[in-house]
Design an enzyme around this catalytic site. Structure first.
Site, PDB file in Angstrom:
ATOM      1  N   HIS A  49       0.824  -1.214   0.000  1.00  0.00           N
ATOM      2  CA  HIS A  49       0.000   0.000   0.000  1.00  0.00           C
ATOM      3  C   HIS A  49       0.857   1.262   0.000  1.00  0.00           C
ATOM      4  O   HIS A  49       0.452   2.283   0.543  1.00  0.00           O
ATOM      5  CB  HIS A  49      -0.965   0.021   1.208  1.00  0.00           C
ATOM      6  CG  HIS A  49      -2.111  -0.929   1.054  1.00  0.00           C
ATOM      7  ND1 HIS A  49      -3.414  -0.522   0.916  1.00  0.00           N
ATOM      8  CD2 HIS A  49      -2.135  -2.278   0.982  1.00  0.00           C
ATOM      9  CE1 HIS A  49      -4.204  -1.586   0.791  1.00  0.00           C
ATOM     10  NE2 HIS A  49      -3.441  -2.670   0.822  1.00  0.00           N
ATOM     11  N   GLY A 159      -7.082 -14.569  -7.073  1.00  0.00           N
ATOM     12  CA  GLY A 159      -7.477 -13.750  -5.926  1.00  0.00           C
ATOM     13  C   GLY A 159      -6.697 -14.105  -4.672  1.00  0.00           C
ATOM     14  O   GLY A 159      -7.113 -13.780  -3.558  1.00  0.00           O
ATOM     15  N   SER A 165      -3.741 -11.137 -11.363  1.00  0.00           N
ATOM     16  CA  SER A 165      -4.201 -10.193 -12.400  1.00  0.00           C
ATOM     17  C   SER A 165      -3.036  -9.643 -13.199  1.00  0.00           C
ATOM     18  O   SER A 165      -3.073  -9.599 -14.432  1.00  0.00           O
ATOM     19  CB  SER A 165      -4.945  -9.010 -11.782  1.00  0.00           C
ATOM     20  OG  SER A 165      -5.797  -9.409 -10.786  1.00  0.00           O
ATOM     21  N   ASP A 224       2.839  -4.642  -8.846  1.00  0.00           N
ATOM     22  CA  ASP A 224       2.648  -6.013  -9.333  1.00  0.00           C
ATOM     23  C   ASP A 224       3.152  -6.182 -10.763  1.00  0.00           C
ATOM     24  O   ASP A 224       3.828  -7.161 -11.098  1.00  0.00           O
ATOM     25  CB  ASP A 224       1.158  -6.385  -9.300  1.00  0.00           C
ATOM     26  CG  ASP A 224       0.525  -6.106  -7.946  1.00  0.00           C
ATOM     27  OD1 ASP A 224       1.273  -6.018  -6.962  1.00  0.00           O
ATOM     28  OD2 ASP A 224      -0.705  -5.969  -7.893  1.00  0.00           O
TER      29      ASP A 224
HETATM   30  C1  GLA Z   1      -2.413  -4.496  -5.047  1.00  0.00           C
HETATM   31  C2  GLA Z   1      -2.096  -3.376  -6.031  1.00  0.00           C
HETATM   32  C3  GLA Z   1      -0.652  -2.948  -5.902  1.00  0.00           C
HETATM   33  C4  GLA Z   1      -0.319  -2.609  -4.469  1.00  0.00           C
HETATM   34  C5  GLA Z   1      -0.736  -3.751  -3.558  1.00  0.00           C
HETATM   35  C6  GLA Z   1      -0.586  -3.417  -2.117  1.00  0.00           C
HETATM   36  O1  GLA Z   1      -1.738  -5.666  -5.373  1.00  0.00           O
HETATM   37  O2  GLA Z   1      -2.315  -3.805  -7.363  1.00  0.00           O
HETATM   38  O3  GLA Z   1      -0.415  -1.848  -6.757  1.00  0.00           O
HETATM   39  O4  GLA Z   1      -0.894  -1.394  -4.101  1.00  0.00           O
HETATM   40  O5  GLA Z   1      -2.099  -4.096  -3.748  1.00  0.00           O
HETATM   41  O6  GLA Z   1       0.744  -3.190  -1.838  1.00  0.00           O
END
Ligand code: GLA
Length: 453
Positions: A49, A159, A165, A224
């Protein structure tokens, strides 16, 4: 100690998965696939986050990931199917030139009206964003009338908070680059791996982010997609989200005599849900009150705990006379702020430890373990994105002798990462099996980035 192998989720043998996928492709579309592309999931040592606050993140690619077999079409149609039983609803078809943000993709009757949040958006979303990228980058210029048949299979829990994703986006965009752009057409199949420069990979990761934000409508911050597109085998990627520069760092020092294990809690996480964006908006409201566009700028280059306290005092001073911050609860904003700032301090500390800058730290594994656990407490109490099973998994892991454990990913479901000595693993798995029958374990062996097979 009696444990079953069933709790372990194997990554499978890539050649076998590929050969099964291409024969299924032939059955489905009545013609051979032109190639197969793979992108990995990821686990993070730290940095949750905070990618969208320009913080530092420390992801590693998994050996588990998503495989995409594809063949090009010249009639502008995109036909997509997944072999994942929980998502498969047959072939979804869209017209490639009618996809993009907000556009209800004009489609044949295979695309249902309630298609918002459909897995295929991640695929056609990246074809749209690749076309956008190609408008200014000739290497990525998508051929007129390009379309494709696509078949997807994944070894990641869907998930599971391990970036299924982003893996789908990154494997799909590589397929489109390979089959529909000058870069791919001049470098057939696995030659593409060598032809893709670091800059290309950075641009493609950014295109995948655009697809997820603008087409799918999820508030991803780029962690990600960068992990999937730019990871290195045997390394943790130290990703500075101020400019998305990466530094691969050796983690042999952590893994000597220890294992990193991701525990999929079996409780699915959904990023497009409102709670994730609420958390993000609360932290952004705090940044706005403090006068920063991005929270990373509220801390010095090498931040310490005292710097966090200083920013929190400033927040308290500014919020003193207010009833809310940008219409949001002041205490909630303060907790999100505290999570983001302490997470940034933890990331910088890990970066210095792993880049060998922190001489004199004798017990590096227990220091890393403590940082993991502190990260979990912050996800639980300040970010407030944890959930009962994740807290139980963390407690159980620590009670069974893990050096540290934390929730990873966006939260509200997903996986826990833990660091443990191999001798403790049988007891740990036995204890985890008692929490829930849906729990699955994944061996984290830092792997390489998305590639053509
Ligand atoms: C998801 C979002 C990322 C990041 C994480 C938390 O995976 O796609 O961009 O914010 O949550 O770190």
């Amino acid at each position: 100690m009696r444990t079953t192998d069933a709790v372990w989720l194997a990554p499978g043998e890539p050649q076998e998965i590929q050969s099964d996928l291409v024969s299924r492709f032939h059955e489905e579309y009545g013609r051979p696939a032109s190639g197969t592309w793979f992108a990995p999931g990821r686990a993070n040592l730290n940095g949750e986050h905070i990618d969208f606050h320009a913080g530092r993140c420390l992801p590693m690619a998994l050996t588990h990931g998503t495989y995409v077999a594809a063949a090009p079409r010249e009639d502008g149609l995109l036909r997509m199917r997944t072999l994942d039983a929980s998502l498969d609803d047959g072939v979804t078809t869209v017209f490639a030139d009618q996809i993009g943000p907000q556009a209800k993709p004009a489609a044949d009757d295979a695309l249902k009206d309630d298609s918002s949040g459909h897995w295929s958006q991640y695929v056609h979303g990246v074809l749209w964003s690749l076309r956008e990228l190609g408008a200014s980058h000739p290497d990525f210029h998508v051929t007129e009338g390009f379309g494709a048949d696509i078949l997807v299979v994944s070894t990641l829990p869907i998930g599971g908070g391990l970036s299924s994703s982003a893996a789908l986006e990154c494997a799909s965009i590589l397929a489109f680059v390979a089959l529909g752009t000058p870069l791919g057409l001049q470098n057939p199949l696995d030659d593409l791996n060598a032809a893709l420069t670091r800059e290309h990979r950075k641009q493609l990761a950014a295109a995948c982010v655009r697809a997820e934000v603008e087409v799918v409508g999820a508030g991803t911050g780029g962690l990600d997609q960068t992990a999937a597109m730019r990871a290195r085998a045997g390394k943790v990627l130290s990703l500075d989200c101020r400019d998305f520069s990466v530094q691969p760092l050796d983690i042999g020092c952590i893994l000597r005599g220890y294992r990193l294990i991701a525990v999929d809690t079996g409780q699915a996480h959904r990023l497009a849900d409102g709670q994730f964006s609420d958390r993000r908006a609360e932290a952004e409201a705090a940044a706005q009150l403090l006068g920063f566009d991005r929270l990373r700028d509220a801390l010095p280059e090498k931040p310490r705990k005292a710097d966090v306290l200083h920013v929190l005092e400033e927040f308290d001073r500014l919020a003193e006379q207010l009833e809310s911050v940008a219409g949001r609860d002041i205490e909630a904003c303060r907790r999100r702020l505290r999570h983001a700032l302490t997470e940034m301090v933890r990331s910088e500390k890990l970066h210095h430890l792993l880049s060998g800058e922190a001489y004199g730290v004798r017990h590096i594994t227990s220091t890393v373990g403590d940082i993991l656990t502190a990260g979990h407490m912050s996800m639980r109490d300040d970010a407030e994105v944890s959930f009962t099973v994740a807290d139980l998994v963390v407690e159980t892991a620590l009670a069974q002798g893990a050096e540290g454990a934390r929730l990873i990913g966006g939260g509200f479901g997903g996986s826990v990462l833990l660091l443990i000595a191999p001798a403790g693993v049988p007891r740990l798995t036995a204890a985890l099996e008692k929490i829930s029958r849906n729990i699955r374990l994944i061996d984290v062996a830092p792997s390489s980035a998305a590639h053509a097979l």
